[in-house]
Design an enzyme around this catalytic site. Structure first.
Site, PDB file in Angstrom:
ATOM      1  N   GLN A 259       8.801  -3.834   0.900  1.00 60.63           N
ATOM      2  CA  GLN A 259       8.506  -4.127  -0.584  1.00 60.63           C
ATOM      3  C   GLN A 259       9.038  -3.294  -1.569  1.00 60.63           C
ATOM      4  OE1 GLN A 259       4.205  -4.343  -1.029  1.00 60.63           O
ATOM      5  NE2 GLN A 259       4.460  -6.747  -1.146  1.00 60.63           N
ATOM      6  N   TRP A 260       8.880  -1.795  -1.232  1.00 62.74           N
ATOM      7  CA  TRP A 260       9.504  -0.593  -2.021  1.00 62.74           C
ATOM      8  C   TRP A 260      10.939  -0.763  -2.119  1.00 62.74           C
ATOM      9  CZ3 TRP A 260       5.503   3.919  -1.454  1.00 62.74           C
ATOM     10  CH2 TRP A 260       6.108   5.109  -2.060  1.00 62.74           C
ATOM     11  N   ILE A 261      11.673  -0.961  -1.202  1.00 64.14           N
ATOM     12  CA  ILE A 261      12.828  -0.909  -1.136  1.00 64.14           C
ATOM     13  C   ILE A 261      13.661  -1.846  -2.117  1.00 64.14           C
ATOM     14  CG2 ILE A 261      13.850  -2.471   0.672  1.00 64.14           C
ATOM     15  CD1 ILE A 261      15.035   1.389   0.376  1.00 64.14           C
ATOM     16  N   ARG A 262      12.799  -2.732  -2.580  1.00 62.65           N
ATOM     17  CA  ARG A 262      13.397  -3.887  -3.531  1.00 62.65           C
ATOM     18  C   ARG A 262      13.795  -3.096  -4.827  1.00 62.65           C
ATOM     19  NH1 ARG A 262       9.581  -8.753  -3.281  1.00 62.65           N
ATOM     20  NH2 ARG A 262      10.974  -9.396  -5.043  1.00 62.65           N
TER      21      ARG A 262
ATOM     22  N   TYR B  33      14.423   7.427   7.853  1.00 61.28           N
ATOM     23  CA  TYR B  33      14.365   8.205   9.481  1.00 61.28           C
ATOM     24  C   TYR B  33      15.081   6.959  10.182  1.00 61.28           C
ATOM     25  CZ  TYR B  33      12.275  10.157  13.607  1.00 61.28           C
ATOM     26  OH  TYR B  33      12.123  10.895  14.803  1.00 61.28           O
TER      27      TYR B  33
ATOM     28  N   LEU C 269      12.663   9.370 -13.712  1.00 61.57           N
ATOM     29  CA  LEU C 269      11.266   9.113 -14.293  1.00 61.57           C
ATOM     30  C   LEU C 269      11.076   7.757 -14.957  1.00 61.57           C
ATOM     31  CD1 LEU C 269       8.373   9.922 -15.061  1.00 61.57           C
ATOM     32  CD2 LEU C 269       9.195  10.993 -17.203  1.00 61.57           C
TER      33      LEU C 269
ATOM     34  N   HIS D  35       8.565   2.525 -14.151  1.00 64.91           N
ATOM     35  CA  HIS D  35       8.922   0.988 -13.967  1.00 64.91           C
ATOM     36  C   HIS D  35       8.229   0.629 -12.353  1.00 64.91           C
ATOM     37  CE1 HIS D  35      10.526  -3.129 -14.317  1.00 64.91           C
ATOM     38  NE2 HIS D  35      11.255  -3.071 -13.198  1.00 64.91           N
TER      39      HIS D  35
ATOM     40  N   ARG E  38       3.629  -1.620  -9.362  1.00 67.95           N
ATOM     41  CA  ARG E  38       3.022  -1.221  -7.923  1.00 67.95           C
ATOM     42  C   ARG E  38       1.580  -0.646  -8.337  1.00 67.95           C
ATOM     43  NH1 ARG E  38       5.737  -5.355  -4.978  1.00 67.95           N
ATOM     44  NH2 ARG E  38       7.830  -4.913  -5.237  1.00 67.95           N
TER      45      ARG E  38
END
EC number: 2.1.1.148
Lengths: 305, 305, 305, 305
Positions: free
Chosen positions: D109-112, D121, D213, D218, D223
């Site tokens: 989700q985060w990498i979107r 890693y 920032l 955003h 999130r």
């Protein structure tokens, strides 16, 4: 079999209804539109839309009003010049939109290329299909002893059988439990956004991926490379075939200057100059480390070596 | 007159030859293709290409195989939902390529929007045309006394005349000297990349600008706003008209949620809740600064006030 | 003289007050912090802040918890490996923030590198200073007869004098008129956002520019190149000096693999292989165009030729 | 227990050695540097580096030479103004680098959020640790009946027990098979890049994540929202605490204008205006759909309702 009859029917419907447009069209790409090109055991690549062609690259480079009266050979020369001198913006003027079905561990490598637009099938919202990637026996490779992130020889015999059985059994069992947890038969049913965490990285997902030609070629250069993992390279290879039909001149320049070319260091160029003058350069006299020298020798030997 | 007969002929040739395509087409946009929409005294906006339509936004949001059997009203509801909840990726699946002619000081504001592809006419390589923006008398505004980056009343009388004369004379004289410096008649001729430094910021340049719909709407929200400088706002307004014809449902949602909507602070929402319960909230009791309170009052008064 | 006494005093105050930090520091960069390095006649480059050092590149590549116990020579080897194999993300983990003063025509080239953060001095809001770039006589070059976007010999005699006089006079006169138009003495005063359109492209502007090391090296590779326009190359050269002191190992790898290296095409590599086997390859037998062959020969001759 | 003694020792070593710097420092952030803030059962967030502070935002907005002589209250007012008027570039002048350990389904989700730098890693190169996310019983939620991508009530009794047992057992068994397949004891050992496909989406990965920032805020806005999945929201909440200590004025403005604020549509603003004049507006007379009206009512009721 990656497509259901309903999905195939939707694709057929799209292909059955040509429309009139004033935009640039690429006949080589129209042939591929919507058709699912199979990749791996359940995956595919489908062209959903495209913008531009070889002439559009030149038109943008010239900031011209029309398609230009220049000949095709002039366009090819300009495209080669732009590629040779790293002019990226004219290639950014072409765009492609793909529908891709791929295993999650491949998707995780793919998404590292950030300069693209992505809409992925949501496992928070929907239920994933029971489809997993299991390698063909000939792609079941051992860890390379030399290269920490490479493959060695193909596994054989009992070990290969055991690996295939594990991959199939674990995927099936994980999916059974996924289905059981989200079921609302006689229970509340776990939230989909939680249940998905039980699924392994070889389950298939799908997305729409839209990217401009410059960034696509950069992706292909890294992922159609022999050092790329086989499971993403087959997608890159399939896309290379599409791009060749879409923008033949740009693809030919890309093959010559990027895929078939080489980036040499200052030390490497210096060695070549000395060698051409007849000097017998060794690793010691090259100034390179052993690893660099080995890679340099491989370049001089060429792809067939 | 922004286009030469040759340029118009190139555009006419493009418009005369419809081609067949299997891609999604937007009939409203086909009408505009290649036509130069005049902006300011010598500028224009021309659609060179586009990708996608309203249905393509929904298709990507659903990661579907075909155009879907969903009704148009379902698509509109989905598009409104996506816009309301800040889902940006489905809108990124549409793309537009524009050819724009614009004064350099406008181009410098425009380029601050970085998420786009640009090919600009090169003044290193080519000679710029003798075309300068000179405002219409009604757009010759004084500096605002209240707002450091705004305009006040229109200049009048002798002052207006003097300003117009300066702008015209200085531009003409700068261009004469530019032409004189690069001339190779009886002299070496200064390099173009140097001579251009003598040209003022109201000379026209041109570029190809390609952007996805999400980033285009963000651009339009900022630049079609009443606080934007008039000279870029007229370009944004012209593009708004194009987008309305291209993706009518997405544009309608954009108008309601962005152009016509408002972002309220936590303090502002709190004030509204108290007001709706009958409390007479003042600037002092609002917790806002004077500037914020003034902007808040203007929002409650509405656009017609 | 680029800095006023007040500005110099602000810089001195910054340099006078060291603070304690637990972050990685780069001693070579601390020496440069805030100091204005003069570029061209009125421009400068100032480092305002930086993040990371050579070790931080390796730390990110290893996703490690601390600075690592690896030796400096291990770090150098890893950095060379990452650079050679086009691993860009570890270099993105370093960041630099510069304050740059530069002529507008240079700023317009610079801003084409979009992957950076920029805050520019606003001529809508503020009044620009009366400072213009006028080339030194030795940089007053004629248009190249061979290369459409290059320079030829230096102008001489009366022509050079005439060009310098034009550049100085037109800039001065444009600025006088700018000041006259915005003046509120006995008149309304034209809005700043309009008056600026009268100013030529050699007036100085300033900005804060923040970029990661990977994208900075890409910028330097293109702009410190001999084909870049002299007026932006001097900025790139000044920044190269800063980067060398900031991340010495990364800069050394960049010099070897990028600045001093070469990208050869498949045809070029094939020619080299044939030459090393003793074949006398000609342009005709190389498969290259005349332009490509000329560039290829220049590469084999080397930088000193 | 997320950190091994060796990892903790590396962190302690970093924290033990303050260095002198001339750069801006943020005392609130220095306290957090390197310390691992626990998130979920095995995850964490660690600040590895940062650039800038509240004053740096204002310094960039003013393109100033020093830190400015302006008072802190002036800086706060400017920051609130910038946030209110969507000026993004001054906030881009601050940067943060985090080391995050998180389950793969959260990472996906985060990498979107693409506008960030990432080093993850590598499971091609290294062996993943045996650590899996298993929810606490109170976060084991049923699928929402109303919202396709939301959670309903907490699972209870035997169903909860069964789900927890499945998650634990499947993860353990998948990892055992992963270890067995890559083992080189008495067999060749499967390549790591292949074996990882057997691991489920709740296994932990780690990455370095660097972001400015503006883009971080955003990310936090989306999130740290109540509609975000719990498992990513706890990371966002932990980062909110860090940002509050790093740039207190910017964070306060963000809380007021973004987290606590609301985006209202043109229809919504129109309803509020009519309500404030005493009209009893209903869904029918509002022009909104039922879903929009429900969301609008929730806004007017406020967060405590």
């Amino acid at each position: 079999m990656p497509l259901s009859p309903e999905q195939q029917a939707e694709i057929d419907a799209e292909r059955a209804a040509p429309r009139e447009t004033l935009r640039a069209t690429a006949p080589g790409m129209e042939r591929h539109l919507y058709t699912a090109i199979p990749v791996l055991d359940h995956g595919f690549v489908r062209v959903v839309d495209y913008m531009g062609d070889d002439a559009a690259i030149c038109q943008a480079a010239r900031v011209s009003y029309g398609r230009g009266t220049k000949s095709v050979s002039n366009d090819e020369g300009l495209i080669r010049y732009l590629m040779r001198h790293w002019h990226s913006t004219p290639f950014e003027m072409c765009e492609i939109k793909l529908h891709v079905k791929l295993p999650i561990f491949v998707a995780r490598q793919w998404i590292r290329h950030r300069t693209a637009n992505v809409n992925e099938y949501s496992a928070r919202y929907s239920i994933l299909d029971r489809e997993f990637y299991v390698p063909e026996p000939e792609h079941l490779a051992a860890q390379s002893a030399l290269n920490h992130q490479g493959r060695g020889e193909t596994l054989s015999g009992a070990e290969a059988d055991r690996v295939l059985r594990i991959l199939r059994d674990d995927a099936g069992s994980a999916y059974d439990h996924y289905a059981e947890m989200i079921s609302t038969e006689g229970q509340q049913g776990l939230a989909r956004e939680l249940a998905r965490m039980n699924l392994p990285a070889n389950i298939y997902t799908q997305w729409y991926w839209k990217v401009d030609l410059h960034n696509l070629l950069h992706f292909l250069r890294l992922r159609a490379d022999t050092h790329a993992q086989y499971e993403i390279r087959v997608y890159a290879d399939a896309i290379c075939d599409l791009v060749r039909d879409w923008v033949p001149a740009a693809y030919a320049a890309f093959e010559d200057y990027r895929l078939g070319g080489a980036q040499l260091s200052g030390k490497g160029m210096d060695c070549i100059r000395r060698m051409l003058k007849g000097e017998a350069v060794t690793q010691e006299s090259s100034g390179m480390s052993k690893g660099e020298w080995r890679e340099f020798q491989a370049l001089l030997d060429g792809p067939s070596a």
